[in-house]
Design an enzyme around this catalytic site. Structure first.
Site, PDB file in Angstrom:
ATOM      1  N   LYS A  73     -46.564 -21.250  97.275  1.00 27.11           N
ATOM      2  CA  LYS A  73     -45.553 -21.707  98.250  1.00 27.11           C
ATOM      3  C   LYS A  73     -45.525 -20.791  99.476  1.00 27.11           C
ATOM      4  O   LYS A  73     -45.606 -21.260 100.618  1.00 27.11           O
ATOM      5  CB  LYS A  73     -44.148 -21.737  97.607  1.00 27.11           C
ATOM      6  CG  LYS A  73     -44.038 -22.627  96.380  1.00 27.11           C
ATOM      7  CD  LYS A  73     -42.634 -22.646  95.820  1.00 27.11           C
ATOM      8  CE  LYS A  73     -42.128 -21.324  95.286  1.00 27.11           C
ATOM      9  NZ  LYS A  73     -42.836 -20.811  94.104  1.00 27.11           N
TER      10      LYS A  73
ATOM     11  N   ARG B 205     -51.454 -10.148  91.868  1.00 24.45           N
ATOM     12  CA  ARG B 205     -50.527  -9.659  92.895  1.00 24.45           C
ATOM     13  C   ARG B 205     -49.779  -8.418  92.397  1.00 24.45           C
ATOM     14  O   ARG B 205     -49.491  -7.519  93.185  1.00 24.45           O
ATOM     15  CB  ARG B 205     -49.533 -10.761  93.272  1.00 24.45           C
ATOM     16  CG  ARG B 205     -48.739 -10.404  94.502  1.00 24.45           C
ATOM     17  CD  ARG B 205     -47.871 -11.520  94.975  1.00 24.45           C
ATOM     18  NE  ARG B 205     -46.894 -11.902  93.968  1.00 24.45           N
ATOM     19  CZ  ARG B 205     -46.067 -12.926  94.092  1.00 24.45           C
ATOM     20  NH1 ARG B 205     -46.123 -13.683  95.162  1.00 24.45           N
ATOM     21  NH2 ARG B 205     -45.203 -13.204  93.154  1.00 24.45           N
TER      22      ARG B 205
ATOM     23  N   ARG C 284     -45.038  -6.072  93.060  1.00 23.85           N
ATOM     24  CA  ARG C 284     -43.718  -6.715  93.141  1.00 23.85           C
ATOM     25  C   ARG C 284     -42.980  -6.542  91.815  1.00 23.85           C
ATOM     26  O   ARG C 284     -43.561  -6.747  90.751  1.00 23.85           O
ATOM     27  CB  ARG C 284     -43.890  -8.198  93.503  1.00 23.85           C
ATOM     28  CG  ARG C 284     -42.744  -8.719  94.350  1.00 23.85           C
ATOM     29  CD  ARG C 284     -43.014 -10.107  94.840  1.00 23.85           C
ATOM     30  NE  ARG C 284     -42.326 -11.094  94.020  1.00 23.85           N
ATOM     31  CZ  ARG C 284     -42.241 -12.384  94.321  1.00 23.85           C
ATOM     32  NH1 ARG C 284     -42.809 -12.826  95.425  1.00 23.85           N
ATOM     33  NH2 ARG C 284     -41.605 -13.222  93.546  1.00 23.85           N
TER      34      ARG C 284
ATOM     35  N   ARG D  25     -39.754 -16.123  84.438  1.00 26.38           N
ATOM     36  CA  ARG D  25     -39.730 -16.965  85.650  1.00 26.38           C
ATOM     37  C   ARG D  25     -40.331 -18.341  85.370  1.00 26.38           C
ATOM     38  O   ARG D  25     -39.835 -19.359  85.859  1.00 26.38           O
ATOM     39  CB  ARG D  25     -40.494 -16.267  86.787  1.00 26.38           C
ATOM     40  CG  ARG D  25     -39.711 -15.104  87.381  1.00 26.38           C
ATOM     41  CD  ARG D  25     -40.612 -14.115  88.094  1.00 26.38           C
ATOM     42  NE  ARG D  25     -41.276 -14.643  89.260  1.00 26.38           N
ATOM     43  CZ  ARG D  25     -42.352 -14.090  89.802  1.00 26.38           C
ATOM     44  NH1 ARG D  25     -42.885 -12.991  89.269  1.00 26.38           N
ATOM     45  NH2 ARG D  25     -42.892 -14.610  90.885  1.00 26.38           N
TER      46      ARG D  25
END
Ligand code: AP5
Length: 188
Positions: free
Chosen positions: A13, A127, A133, A144
Site C-alpha cells: 500500500k 523490511r 520497524r 497484524r
C-alpha cells in the site's frame, strides 16, 4: 481522484501510494505514518499508540477519526487523496463515509492489493532487517495478519457492496503492480 488503498500488512500500500501520489498529484494520507510521527514526537497521542502499534493491534477508532478529521480539514485535500491504512474495520468505513459526505467528497474507488500470506511474511521480514520497524518482528506480524483477517477483511465486502471495489494482484515488480492499479482506474 479519491481513493482508498486496502490490503494486508506488506501488500504494498505505502509503496504504491508513493507512486500514485506523483502520478495523480494528490496527497497520500497514511494513518500508519501519521501515528508513527506522533510516536516519534513523543506526543500524548503517540505515547498512547506506541505499545498498541508495537503489538500489532489497532489503535482506537476515536483517535484515528480525530486524526483523520484534522488531516481532512487541510486545503490540499480538496484536490483528492490517496488514503492508506484507513479504514481498518467496518466502524471506520462508516465513519469515513460520513466524513466524506459531510465535506462533499465521496470516495471514487477502493483498490485492494492481493498478496498471499507467505509472501507478506517474507516482505515484512526483509523490511525488519532493512529498516527495523518496531512492528515487523515475527510475533507482531502474526498479530497484524490476524487483525487484518478478523477486522479489516470485512471492509473489502463493504466496498464491493457499494460497487467501488477493484481487486488488483499485488505480486510482481513495482511497475507491474502500478500498471494494474492504473488499469483498474480505467475499468472503474
Ligand atoms: P500501517 O503503517 O498502515 O501498516 P500496515 O497496514 O501493517 O502496512 P505496512 O506498512 O506494513 O505495509 P504496506 O501494505 O504499506 O506495504 P509496503 O508498501 O510498506 O499501520 C501500522 C500500525 O498502525 C497498525 O498495525 C496499527 O497499530 C496502527 N494503525 C494504522 N492505521 C490504523 C487504523 N486505521 N486504525 C487503527 N490502527 C491503525 O511494503 C512492505 C514491504 O514490501 C516493503 O519492504 C516494500 O519495499 C516491499 N514491497 C512492496 N511492494 C513489493 C513488490 N511488488 N515486490 C516486492 N516487494 C515489495
Amino acid at each position: 481522484m479519491r481513493l482508498v488503498l486496502l490490503g494486508a500488512p506488506g501488500s504494498g500500500k505505502g509503496t504504491q501510494a508513493t507512486r500514485l501520489k506523483e502520478h495523480l498529484q494528490v496527497p497520500h494520507v497514511s494513518t500508519g505514518d501519521l501515528l508513527r510521527a506522533e510516536v516519534k514526537a513523543g506526543s500524548p497521542l503517540g505515547l498512547q499508540a506506541k505499545e498498541v502499534m508495537a503489538r500489532g493491534e489497532l489503535v482506537s477508532d476515536d483517535i484515528l477519526l480525530g486524526m483523520l478529521e484534522d488531516r481532512f480539514s487541510r486545503d490540499d485535500m480538496a484536490r483528492g487523496f490517496i488514503l492508506d491504512g484507513y479504514p481498518r474495520n467496518l466502524a471506520q468505513a462508516a465513519a469515513l463515509d460520513a466524513l466524506l459526505e459531510r465535506i462533499g467528497q465521496p470516495m471514487d474507488i477502493a483498490v485492494q492489493l492481493e498478496v498471499d500470506n507467505e509472501l507478506l511474511i517474507d516482505r515484512l521480514a526483509g523490511r525488519a532487517q532493512a529498516e527495523g520497524r518496531a512492528d515487523d518482528n515475527p510475533e507482531s506480524v502474526r498479530k497484524r495478519l490476524q487483525v487484518y483477517d478478523d477486522q479489516t477483511a470485512p471492509v473489502i465486502g463493504y466496498y464491493r457492496d457499494a460497487g467501488k471495489l477493484a481487486v488488483v494482484d499485488g505480486v510482481g515488480t513495482l511497475d507491474e503492480v502500478f500498471g494494474r492499479i492504473l488499469a483498474a482506474f480505467e475499468r472503474q
